[in-house]
Motif scaffolding. Structure first.
Motif, PDB file in Angstrom:
ATOM      1  N   ASP A 237       0.808  -1.220   0.000  1.00 13.68           N
ATOM      2  CA  ASP A 237       0.000   0.000   0.000  1.00 13.68           C
ATOM      3  C   ASP A 237       0.839   1.268   0.000  1.00 13.68           C
ATOM      4  O   ASP A 237       0.353   2.331  -0.395  1.00 13.68           O
ATOM      5  N   GLY A 238       2.088   1.166   0.465  1.00 11.99           N
ATOM      6  CA  GLY A 238       2.941   2.343   0.538  1.00 11.99           C
ATOM      7  C   GLY A 238       2.972   2.923   1.933  1.00 11.99           C
ATOM      8  O   GLY A 238       2.164   2.580   2.799  1.00 11.99           O
ATOM      9  N   ASP A 239       3.912   3.824   2.166  1.00 17.58           N
ATOM     10  CA  ASP A 239       4.105   4.418   3.474  1.00 17.58           C
ATOM     11  C   ASP A 239       4.366   5.908   3.316  1.00 17.58           C
ATOM     12  O   ASP A 239       5.507   6.333   3.142  1.00 17.58           O
ATOM     13  N   PRO A 240       3.316   6.737   3.373  1.00 18.02           N
ATOM     14  CA  PRO A 240       3.502   8.189   3.205  1.00 18.02           C
ATOM     15  C   PRO A 240       4.481   8.771   4.212  1.00 18.02           C
ATOM     16  O   PRO A 240       5.239   9.686   3.890  1.00 18.02           O
ATOM     17  N   ALA A 241       4.496   8.239   5.437  1.00 18.27           N
ATOM     18  CA  ALA A 241       5.406   8.758   6.452  1.00 18.27           C
ATOM     19  C   ALA A 241       6.868   8.513   6.081  1.00 18.27           C
ATOM     20  O   ALA A 241       7.763   9.242   6.514  1.00 18.27           O
ATOM     21  N   GLY A 242       7.109   7.475   5.291  1.00 19.86           N
ATOM     22  CA  GLY A 242       8.468   7.165   4.854  1.00 19.86           C
ATOM     23  C   GLY A 242       8.744   7.618   3.440  1.00 19.86           C
ATOM     24  O   GLY A 242       9.749   7.230   2.845  1.00 19.86           O
ATOM     25  N   TRP A 243       7.857   8.454   2.878  1.00 13.26           N
ATOM     26  CA  TRP A 243       7.989   8.950   1.509  1.00 13.26           C
ATOM     27  C   TRP A 243       8.160   7.809   0.514  1.00 13.26           C
ATOM     28  O   TRP A 243       8.988   7.852  -0.391  1.00 13.26           O
ATOM     29  N   ARG A 244       7.341   6.784   0.715  1.00 13.80           N
ATOM     30  CA  ARG A 244       7.450   5.613  -0.143  1.00 13.80           C
ATOM     31  C   ARG A 244       6.101   5.284  -0.762  1.00 13.80           C
ATOM     32  O   ARG A 244       5.112   5.118  -0.053  1.00 13.80           O
ATOM     33  N   VAL A 245       6.085   5.182  -2.106  1.00 15.88           N
ATOM     34  CA  VAL A 245       4.858   4.779  -2.782  1.00 15.88           C
ATOM     35  C   VAL A 245       4.695   3.268  -2.648  1.00 15.88           C
ATOM     36  O   VAL A 245       5.622   2.551  -2.276  1.00 15.88           O
ATOM     37  N   GLY A 246       3.511   2.780  -2.948  1.00 16.58           N
ATOM     38  CA  GLY A 246       3.247   1.351  -2.874  1.00 16.58           C
ATOM     39  C   GLY A 246       3.647   0.636  -4.146  1.00 16.58           C
ATOM     40  O   GLY A 246       4.459   1.128  -4.939  1.00 16.58           O
ATOM     41  N   ILE A 247       3.068  -0.531  -4.352  1.00 16.17           N
ATOM     42  CA  ILE A 247       3.366  -1.353  -5.524  1.00 16.17           C
ATOM     43  C   ILE A 247       2.114  -1.397  -6.390  1.00 16.17           C
ATOM     44  O   ILE A 247       1.131  -2.062  -6.029  1.00 16.17           O
ATOM     45  N   PRO A 248       2.090  -0.701  -7.524  1.00 14.63           N
ATOM     46  CA  PRO A 248       0.886  -0.638  -8.351  1.00 14.63           C
ATOM     47  C   PRO A 248       0.308  -1.995  -8.739  1.00 14.63           C
ATOM     48  O   PRO A 248      -0.912  -2.145  -8.817  1.00 14.63           O
ATOM     49  N   LEU A 249       1.151  -3.001  -8.967  1.00 16.99           N
ATOM     50  CA  LEU A 249       0.635  -4.316  -9.346  1.00 16.99           C
ATOM     51  C   LEU A 249      -0.012  -5.052  -8.176  1.00 16.99           C
ATOM     52  O   LEU A 249      -0.626  -6.106  -8.362  1.00 16.99           O
ATOM     53  N   GLY A 250       0.138  -4.518  -6.961  1.00 12.10           N
ATOM     54  CA  GLY A 250      -0.585  -5.063  -5.827  1.00 12.10           C
ATOM     55  C   GLY A 250      -0.043  -6.356  -5.251  1.00 12.10           C
ATOM     56  O   GLY A 250      -0.765  -7.112  -4.605  1.00 12.10           O
ATOM     57  N   ARG A 251       1.234  -6.631  -5.451  1.00 14.37           N
ATOM     58  CA  ARG A 251       1.827  -7.843  -4.888  1.00 14.37           C
ATOM     59  C   ARG A 251       3.321  -7.640  -4.692  1.00 14.37           C
ATOM     60  O   ARG A 251       3.948  -6.839  -5.388  1.00 14.37           O
ATOM     61  N   ILE A 252       3.878  -8.340  -3.723  1.00 14.12           N
ATOM     62  CA  ILE A 252       5.322  -8.385  -3.536  1.00 14.12           C
ATOM     63  C   ILE A 252       5.886  -9.458  -4.450  1.00 14.12           C
ATOM     64  O   ILE A 252       5.293 -10.529  -4.604  1.00 14.12           O
ATOM     65  N   ALA A 253       7.020  -9.180  -5.046  1.00 14.97           N
ATOM     66  CA  ALA A 253       7.621 -10.144  -5.970  1.00 14.97           C
ATOM     67  C   ALA A 253       8.060 -11.400  -5.235  1.00 14.97           C
ATOM     68  O   ALA A 253       8.423 -11.369  -4.053  1.00 14.97           O
ATOM     69  N   GLN A 254       8.040 -12.499  -5.942  1.00 13.15           N
ATOM     70  CA  GLN A 254       8.664 -13.736  -5.494  1.00 13.15           C
ATOM     71  C   GLN A 254      10.078 -13.802  -6.099  1.00 13.15           C
ATOM     72  O   GLN A 254      10.324 -13.236  -7.165  1.00 13.15           O
ATOM     73  N   PRO A 255      11.015 -14.471  -5.438  1.00 10.88           N
ATOM     74  CA  PRO A 255      12.358 -14.580  -6.009  1.00 10.88           C
ATOM     75  C   PRO A 255      12.362 -15.090  -7.445  1.00 10.88           C
ATOM     76  O   PRO A 255      13.199 -14.664  -8.256  1.00 10.88           O
ATOM     77  N   ALA A 256      11.437 -15.974  -7.795  1.00  7.67           N
ATOM     78  CA  ALA A 256      11.380 -16.510  -9.159  1.00  7.67           C
ATOM     79  C   ALA A 256      11.076 -15.428 -10.185  1.00  7.67           C
ATOM     80  O   ALA A 256      11.498 -15.532 -11.348  1.00  7.67           O
ATOM     81  N   ASP A 257      10.346 -14.372  -9.788  1.00  8.13           N
ATOM     82  CA  ASP A 257      10.059 -13.277 -10.719  1.00  8.13           C
ATOM     83  C   ASP A 257      11.352 -12.597 -11.156  1.00  8.13           C
ATOM     84  O   ASP A 257      11.521 -12.229 -12.321  1.00  8.13           O
ATOM     85  N   VAL A 258      12.247 -12.414 -10.206  1.00  9.01           N
ATOM     86  CA  VAL A 258      13.540 -11.798 -10.504  1.00  9.01           C
ATOM     87  C   VAL A 258      14.414 -12.766 -11.296  1.00  9.01           C
ATOM     88  O   VAL A 258      15.095 -12.383 -12.262  1.00  9.01           O
ATOM     89  N   ALA A 259      14.371 -14.033 -10.916  1.00  8.89           N
ATOM     90  CA  ALA A 259      15.193 -15.046 -11.585  1.00  8.89           C
ATOM     91  C   ALA A 259      14.837 -15.165 -13.060  1.00  8.89           C
ATOM     92  O   ALA A 259      15.722 -15.348 -13.908  1.00  8.89           O
ATOM     93  N   GLU A 260      13.553 -15.062 -13.388  1.00  9.05           N
ATOM     94  CA  GLU A 260      13.151 -15.165 -14.794  1.00  9.05           C
ATOM     95  C   GLU A 260      13.700 -14.004 -15.609  1.00  9.05           C
ATOM     96  O   GLU A 260      14.065 -14.171 -16.786  1.00  9.05           O
TER      97      GLU A 260
END
Length: 267
Positions: A216-239
């Motif tokens: 969702d993001g953290d406005p207090a930490g000046w951080r936007v969220g993830i538009p795709l709505g999920r955290i990556a799995q290691p396999a996503d990076v591996a591909e």
């Protein structure tokens, strides 16, 4: 990735004992490569090698374990030489080894700063120098450094990590420029939040709630969220890594591929 795409290729993966490194090792082995899995912790390497050997001995399958601290230049040179003598010329190098020492910039200790750069930046230099020189002589090869989207977007509490990843990213791009005429390609894959032990070490409280805060993001930490709505799995990076080291990416070099679900808005 095609199962036979890397048949006959020797690959070397650092930080292979867990997380993204282990996922990259699995992906390259599945594509037919013989993988020199490198980590400073021998136990997960042995487990991974046995797993991919179908339960057999660690040296019987497509993954061969090598214990190495990438901060030790002499040990890197010796291990690269050993890998090439035992497995053949290294055609693929993937730099994944990394550490995270989170702290506000003004509270970072000298030791935390030095340790972060020793692994995340100097370690990449050591492996790229040792393997890149050999690739250039053979006029073929592919290098991928796993960076971070934090290298391009400021992150509170992650100054050392972000700076070290930015340095490793630019080093890899410069290496790619220098080795291009030798037919060696050098690229970067920059993940965002990925479900690894490093990511979970940053979470506080309930894991499900912490994951939701990252998405969702953290406005207090000046951080936007993830538009795709999920955290990556290691396999996503591996591909993404597997694609960049394959011949399908033969005309791609010095590229920084963000795999972060849109989290940085590609700033």
């Amino acid at each position: 990735m095609l199962q036979s795409e890397l048949v006959g290729t020797t690959a070397m993966v650092t930080g292979a004992g867990q997380g993204i490194g282990a996922a990259v090792t699995r992906a390259l082995a599945a594509a037919g490569a013989v993988v020199a899995a490198v980590d400073r912790n021998p136990d997960p390497l042995t487990s991974l090698a046995r797993e991919l050997a179908g339960g057999g001995a660690a040296g019987d399958g497509p993954v061969r374990p090598y214990v190495l601290d990438v901060t030790d230049a002499a040990a890197v040179e010796a291990t690269v030489d050993l890998v090439e003598r035992q497995l053949g010329p290294i055609g693929v190098l993937v730099n994944v080894a990394g550490i995270l020492r989170p702290a506000p910039a003004v509270e970072l200790t000298d030791e935390d700063w030095a340790a972060t750069f020793a692994v995340n930046t100097t370690g990449v230099f050591h492996t790229c120098r040792a393997v890149g020189r050999r690739m250039a002589e053979r006029r073929t090869g592919a290098v991928v450094t796993v960076g971070s989207n934090a290298a391009g977007v400021p992150r509170a509490g992650m100054a050392a990590y972000a700076a070290s990843k930015a340095a490793a990213t630019m080093f890899t791009r410069c290496l790619g420029l220098e080795l291009a005429r030798s037919g060696v390609r050098c690229n970067i894959v920059s993940p965002g939040s990925t479900d690894t032990e490093m990511q979970r070490a940053l979470w506080e409280g309930d894991a499900e709630a912490a994951e939701r805060r990252v998405i969702d993001g953290d406005p207090a930490g000046w951080r936007v969220g993830i538009p795709l709505g999920r955290i990556a799995q290691p396999a996503d990076v591996a591909e993404a890594v597997a694609f960049l080291v394959s011949d399908r990416a033969r005309h791609i070099t010095m590229h920084d591929l963000y795999v972060d679900g849109g989290a940085t808005l590609r700033a």
